[in-house]
Motif scaffolding. Structure first.
Motif, PDB file in Angstrom:
ATOM      1  N   VAL A  54      10.923   1.377  -0.633  1.00  0.00           N
ATOM      2  CA  VAL A  54       9.659   0.820  -0.147  1.00  0.00           C
ATOM      3  C   VAL A  54       9.111  -0.189  -1.151  1.00  0.00           C
ATOM      4  CG1 VAL A  54       7.285   1.361   0.519  1.00  0.00           C
ATOM      5  CG2 VAL A  54       9.133   2.861   1.241  1.00  0.00           C
ATOM      6  N   ALA A  55       9.272   0.114  -2.449  1.00  0.00           N
ATOM      7  CA  ALA A  55       8.840  -0.834  -3.477  1.00  0.00           C
ATOM      8  C   ALA A  55       9.630  -2.136  -3.384  1.00  0.00           C
ATOM      9  CB  ALA A  55       8.996  -0.205  -4.866  1.00  0.00           C
ATOM     10  N   VAL A  56      10.934  -2.039  -3.129  1.00  0.00           N
ATOM     11  CA  VAL A  56      11.759  -3.241  -2.959  1.00  0.00           C
ATOM     12  C   VAL A  56      11.247  -4.076  -1.791  1.00  0.00           C
ATOM     13  CG1 VAL A  56      14.041  -4.047  -2.219  1.00  0.00           C
ATOM     14  CG2 VAL A  56      13.856  -2.338  -4.029  1.00  0.00           C
ATOM     15  N   SER A  57      10.943  -3.418  -0.671  1.00  0.00           N
ATOM     16  CA  SER A  57      10.450  -4.156   0.501  1.00  0.00           C
ATOM     17  C   SER A  57       9.113  -4.834   0.198  1.00  0.00           C
ATOM     18  CB  SER A  57      10.310  -3.216   1.702  1.00  0.00           C
ATOM     19  OG  SER A  57       9.228  -2.323   1.534  1.00  0.00           O
ATOM     20  N   ALA A  58       8.246  -4.157  -0.574  1.00  0.00           N
ATOM     21  CA  ALA A  58       6.955  -4.751  -0.935  1.00  0.00           C
ATOM     22  C   ALA A  58       7.148  -5.983  -1.809  1.00  0.00           C
ATOM     23  CB  ALA A  58       6.094  -3.718  -1.653  1.00  0.00           C
ATOM     24  N   VAL A  59       8.103  -5.913  -2.741  1.00  0.00           N
ATOM     25  CA  VAL A  59       8.379  -7.056  -3.617  1.00  0.00           C
ATOM     26  C   VAL A  59       8.930  -8.228  -2.806  1.00  0.00           C
ATOM     27  CG1 VAL A  59       9.845  -7.878  -5.500  1.00  0.00           C
ATOM     28  CG2 VAL A  59       8.711  -5.659  -5.683  1.00  0.00           C
ATOM     29  N   LEU A  60       9.812  -7.956  -1.856  1.00  0.00           N
ATOM     30  CA  LEU A  60      10.383  -9.024  -1.037  1.00  0.00           C
ATOM     31  C   LEU A  60       9.310  -9.739  -0.212  1.00  0.00           C
ATOM     32  CD1 LEU A  60      13.650  -7.288   0.278  1.00  0.00           C
ATOM     33  CD2 LEU A  60      13.482  -9.119  -1.417  1.00  0.00           C
ATOM     34  N   LEU A  61       8.275  -9.000   0.180  1.00  0.00           N
ATOM     35  CA  LEU A  61       7.214  -9.597   1.005  1.00  0.00           C
ATOM     36  C   LEU A  61       6.040 -10.110   0.176  1.00  0.00           C
ATOM     37  CD1 LEU A  61       7.172  -7.034   3.958  1.00  0.00           C
ATOM     38  CD2 LEU A  61       8.175  -9.320   3.922  1.00  0.00           C
ATOM     39  N   LEU A  62       6.139  -9.993  -1.153  1.00  0.00           N
ATOM     40  CA  LEU A  62       5.050 -10.420  -2.028  1.00  0.00           C
ATOM     41  C   LEU A  62       4.680 -11.897  -1.869  1.00  0.00           C
ATOM     42  CD1 LEU A  62       3.171  -9.219  -4.145  1.00  0.00           C
ATOM     43  CD2 LEU A  62       4.836  -9.879  -5.914  1.00  0.00           C
ATOM     44  N   PRO A  63       5.646 -12.816  -1.628  1.00  0.00           N
ATOM     45  CA  PRO A  63       5.253 -14.226  -1.419  1.00  0.00           C
ATOM     46  C   PRO A  63       4.301 -14.425  -0.239  1.00  0.00           C
ATOM     47  CG  PRO A  63       7.602 -14.071  -1.863  1.00  0.00           C
ATOM     48  CD  PRO A  63       7.112 -12.668  -1.677  1.00  0.00           C
ATOM     49  N   THR A 107       0.835  -1.211   0.000  1.00  0.00           N
ATOM     50  CA  THR A 107       0.000   0.000   0.000  1.00  0.00           C
ATOM     51  C   THR A 107       0.858   1.246   0.000  1.00  0.00           C
ATOM     52  OG1 THR A 107      -1.733  -1.160   1.228  1.00  0.00           O
ATOM     53  CG2 THR A 107      -1.796   1.245   1.245  1.00  0.00           C
ATOM     54  N   ALA A 108       1.869   1.259   0.860  1.00  0.00           N
ATOM     55  CA  ALA A 108       2.755   2.424   0.954  1.00  0.00           C
ATOM     56  C   ALA A 108       3.551   2.622  -0.329  1.00  0.00           C
ATOM     57  CB  ALA A 108       3.702   2.270   2.133  1.00  0.00           C
ATOM     58  N   ALA A 109       4.019   1.518  -0.928  1.00  0.00           N
ATOM     59  CA  ALA A 109       4.776   1.616  -2.178  1.00  0.00           C
ATOM     60  C   ALA A 109       3.923   2.229  -3.276  1.00  0.00           C
ATOM     61  CB  ALA A 109       5.276   0.233  -2.594  1.00  0.00           C
ATOM     62  N   LEU A 110       2.660   1.812  -3.349  1.00  0.00           N
ATOM     63  CA  LEU A 110       1.757   2.357  -4.355  1.00  0.00           C
ATOM     64  C   LEU A 110       1.560   3.860  -4.145  1.00  0.00           C
ATOM     65  CD1 LEU A 110      -0.205   1.870  -6.706  1.00  0.00           C
ATOM     66  CD2 LEU A 110      -1.983   1.354  -5.014  1.00  0.00           C
ATOM     67  N   VAL A 111       1.329   4.272  -2.893  1.00  0.00           N
ATOM     68  CA  VAL A 111       1.118   5.688  -2.591  1.00  0.00           C
ATOM     69  C   VAL A 111       2.358   6.512  -2.939  1.00  0.00           C
ATOM     70  CG1 VAL A 111       0.780   7.343  -0.700  1.00  0.00           C
ATOM     71  CG2 VAL A 111      -0.608   5.269  -0.810  1.00  0.00           C
ATOM     72  N   LEU A 112       3.525   6.050  -2.495  1.00  0.00           N
ATOM     73  CA  LEU A 112       4.755   6.808  -2.733  1.00  0.00           C
ATOM     74  C   LEU A 112       5.118   6.858  -4.217  1.00  0.00           C
ATOM     75  CD1 LEU A 112       6.976   5.674   0.275  1.00  0.00           C
ATOM     76  CD2 LEU A 112       6.053   7.959  -0.148  1.00  0.00           C
ATOM     77  N   CYS A 113       4.944   5.744  -4.917  1.00  0.00           N
ATOM     78  CA  CYS A 113       5.306   5.728  -6.341  1.00  0.00           C
ATOM     79  C   CYS A 113       4.383   6.627  -7.154  1.00  0.00           C
ATOM     80  CB  CYS A 113       5.276   4.297  -6.877  1.00  0.00           C
ATOM     81  SG  CYS A 113       6.670   3.299  -6.305  1.00  0.00           S
ATOM     82  N   VAL A 114       3.109   6.720  -6.771  1.00  0.00           N
ATOM     83  CA  VAL A 114       2.184   7.622  -7.459  1.00  0.00           C
ATOM     84  C   VAL A 114       2.539   9.079  -7.172  1.00  0.00           C
ATOM     85  CG1 VAL A 114      -0.209   8.434  -7.517  1.00  0.00           C
ATOM     86  CG2 VAL A 114       0.279   5.986  -7.608  1.00  0.00           C
ATOM     87  N   GLY A 125      22.454   0.525  -2.215  1.00  0.00           N
ATOM     88  CA  GLY A 125      21.881   1.187  -1.050  1.00  0.00           C
ATOM     89  C   GLY A 125      20.372   1.040  -1.001  1.00  0.00           C
ATOM     90  N   ILE A 126      19.712   1.182  -2.158  1.00  0.00           N
ATOM     91  CA  ILE A 126      18.251   1.053  -2.230  1.00  0.00           C
ATOM     92  C   ILE A 126      17.819  -0.365  -1.863  1.00  0.00           C
ATOM     93  CG2 ILE A 126      16.314   0.982  -3.858  1.00  0.00           C
ATOM     94  CD1 ILE A 126      17.658   3.410  -5.253  1.00  0.00           C
ATOM     95  N   LEU A 127      18.526  -1.365  -2.395  1.00  0.00           N
ATOM     96  CA  LEU A 127      18.182  -2.757  -2.085  1.00  0.00           C
ATOM     97  C   LEU A 127      18.396  -3.072  -0.602  1.00  0.00           C
ATOM     98  CD1 LEU A 127      19.711  -4.526  -5.219  1.00  0.00           C
ATOM     99  CD2 LEU A 127      17.280  -4.253  -4.680  1.00  0.00           C
ATOM    100  N   ALA A 128      19.490  -2.558  -0.039  1.00  0.00           N
ATOM    101  CA  ALA A 128      19.760  -2.790   1.384  1.00  0.00           C
ATOM    102  C   ALA A 128      18.722  -2.088   2.259  1.00  0.00           C
ATOM    103  CB  ALA A 128      21.165  -2.306   1.733  1.00  0.00           C
ATOM    104  N   TYR A 129      18.373  -0.862   1.889  1.00  0.00           N
ATOM    105  CA  TYR A 129      17.379  -0.087   2.636  1.00  0.00           C
ATOM    106  C   TYR A 129      16.021  -0.792   2.588  1.00  0.00           C
ATOM    107  CZ  TYR A 129      15.137   4.326   4.187  1.00  0.00           C
ATOM    108  OH  TYR A 129      14.455   5.303   4.869  1.00  0.00           O
ATOM    109  N   GLY A 130      15.624  -1.237   1.396  1.00  0.00           N
ATOM    110  CA  GLY A 130      14.355  -1.940   1.257  1.00  0.00           C
ATOM    111  C   GLY A 130      14.337  -3.255   2.006  1.00  0.00           C
ATOM    112  N   SER A 131      15.454  -3.971   1.996  1.00  0.00           N
ATOM    113  CA  SER A 131      15.534  -5.240   2.735  1.00  0.00           C
ATOM    114  C   SER A 131      15.408  -5.008   4.238  1.00  0.00           C
ATOM    115  CB  SER A 131      16.858  -5.943   2.424  1.00  0.00           C
ATOM    116  OG  SER A 131      16.967  -6.240   1.044  1.00  0.00           O
ATOM    117  N   ALA A 132      16.056  -3.941   4.731  1.00  0.00           N
ATOM    118  CA  ALA A 132      15.950  -3.606   6.158  1.00  0.00           C
ATOM    119  C   ALA A 132      14.514  -3.260   6.525  1.00  0.00           C
ATOM    120  CB  ALA A 132      16.884  -2.448   6.491  1.00  0.00           C
ATOM    121  N   MET A 133      13.816  -2.526   5.644  1.00  0.00           N
ATOM    122  CA  MET A 133      12.407  -2.199   5.885  1.00  0.00           C
ATOM    123  C   MET A 133      11.563  -3.457   6.013  1.00  0.00           C
ATOM    124  SD  MET A 133      11.556   0.820   3.188  1.00  0.00           S
ATOM    125  CE  MET A 133      12.430   2.393   3.164  1.00  0.00           C
ATOM    126  N   ALA A 134      11.752  -4.373   5.055  1.00  0.00           N
ATOM    127  CA  ALA A 134      10.953  -5.604   5.055  1.00  0.00           C
ATOM    128  C   ALA A 134      11.211  -6.408   6.334  1.00  0.00           C
ATOM    129  CB  ALA A 134      11.287  -6.440   3.820  1.00  0.00           C
TER     130      ALA A 134
END
Length: 286
Positions: free
Chosen positions: A178-187, A47-54, A70-79
């Protein structure tokens, strides 16, 4: 000596962020009976990724390997932080889970101190955290384990927020992370979508906006203004926000020891903010 506004503005941003995170956690806890913890975390991130990307429309092209790392590491830490923190919230009082979460930023702050006087402030905050956690009662060890994992993830989150913030002038890096974290949690979140009832989507959406889109934007901005070390200490406000939210929204108790702990946490946060605001700085952020 004149005070620099960055740390003080950063403190306000972190306080609002902490309130958003803890309110979001209280809202999300109502979904744990119907959905798994990773599913709830993943739906919030999506939800947050959708809001921020829009809103931000992050730039994807013309980024170097260092920026993407850095983006991948940041997103992984978020997830990791979201799943672990909600695992703790599902098993512990909200104030206790938030206090354990602070141990990660506490480690970042201690590792960055340059004088004995500066080391005093995170130590005072840690004493406050210990009081808020009310040691000696019934211990849910799995919940404690999740809390410690969330602390590690928040420490990495704090460090990589500064790294991504330095590499980008806007919120593009945050949106992509945030989009990276959403993708990691998609499963976890994907299979749960058919099981979410119509009324629960409002909780998911509000939790994602308050606890991720808004809170992470405020954290990201605060790190830019005040630096990772100052923000790491200010994350002690998480137990301050989490304890009363737990009392009001979830009916959890608030003993005198917790009130004393909150007082120490607020005092340490105020002291480190004042020190950072009045100290001379060559680059504005450390």
């Amino acid at each position: 000596m004149s005070a620099r506004p960055g740390p003080f503005v950063g403190a306000v941003l972190v306080l609002v962020s902490c309130l958003g995170v803890q309110t979001s956690a209280a809202l999300s806890s109502g979904l744990f009976g119907a959905l798994s913890v990773p599913a709830v975390a993943g739906l919030r991130q999506a939800t947050a990724a959708l809001v921020l990307c829009v809103l931000v429309r992050p730039r994807v092209r013309r980024r170097g390997r260092g920026e993407w790392a850095g983006i991948l590491a940041y997103g992984s830490a978020m997830a990791g932080m979201n799943v672990a923190f909600y695992g703790a919230v599902d098993r512990l009082p909200l104030g206790v889970a938030a206090a354990l979460l602070f141990l990660g930023p506490f480690a970042v702050a201690v590792a960055s101190v340059r004088t004995r006087r500066d080391a005093l402030f995170p130590l005072v905050g840690l004493v406050g955290v210990v009081l808020v956690t009310r040691p000696g009662g019934g211990v849910e060890w799995l919940g404690i384990g999740f809390g410690l994992l969330s602390a590690l993830a928040l420490a990495l989150y704090t460090v990589f927020a500064q790294r991504v913030g330095r590499a980008d002038t806007g919120l593009h890096g945050l949106g992509l992370s945030v989009a990276v974290s959403a993708v990691l949690l998609l499963p976890f979140s994907g299979p749960a979508v058919p099981r979410v009832e119509a009324g629960q989507w409002a909780l998911v959406g509000l939790s994602g906006v308050l606890g991720v889109a808004l809170a992470f934007t405020l954290d990201f901005t605060a790190v830019r203004l005040a630096g990772a070390t100052v923000v790491a200490v200010l994350f002690a406000l998480d137990p301050v926000a989490g304890t009363p939210v737990g009392v009001i929204a979830l009916g959890e108790g608030l003993p005198p020891s917790a009130l004393a702990g909150i007082t120490l946490i607020v005092a340490s946060g105020a002291a480190v903010t004042w020190r950072a605001g009045t100290a001379p700085s060559a680059d504005g952020n450390t």
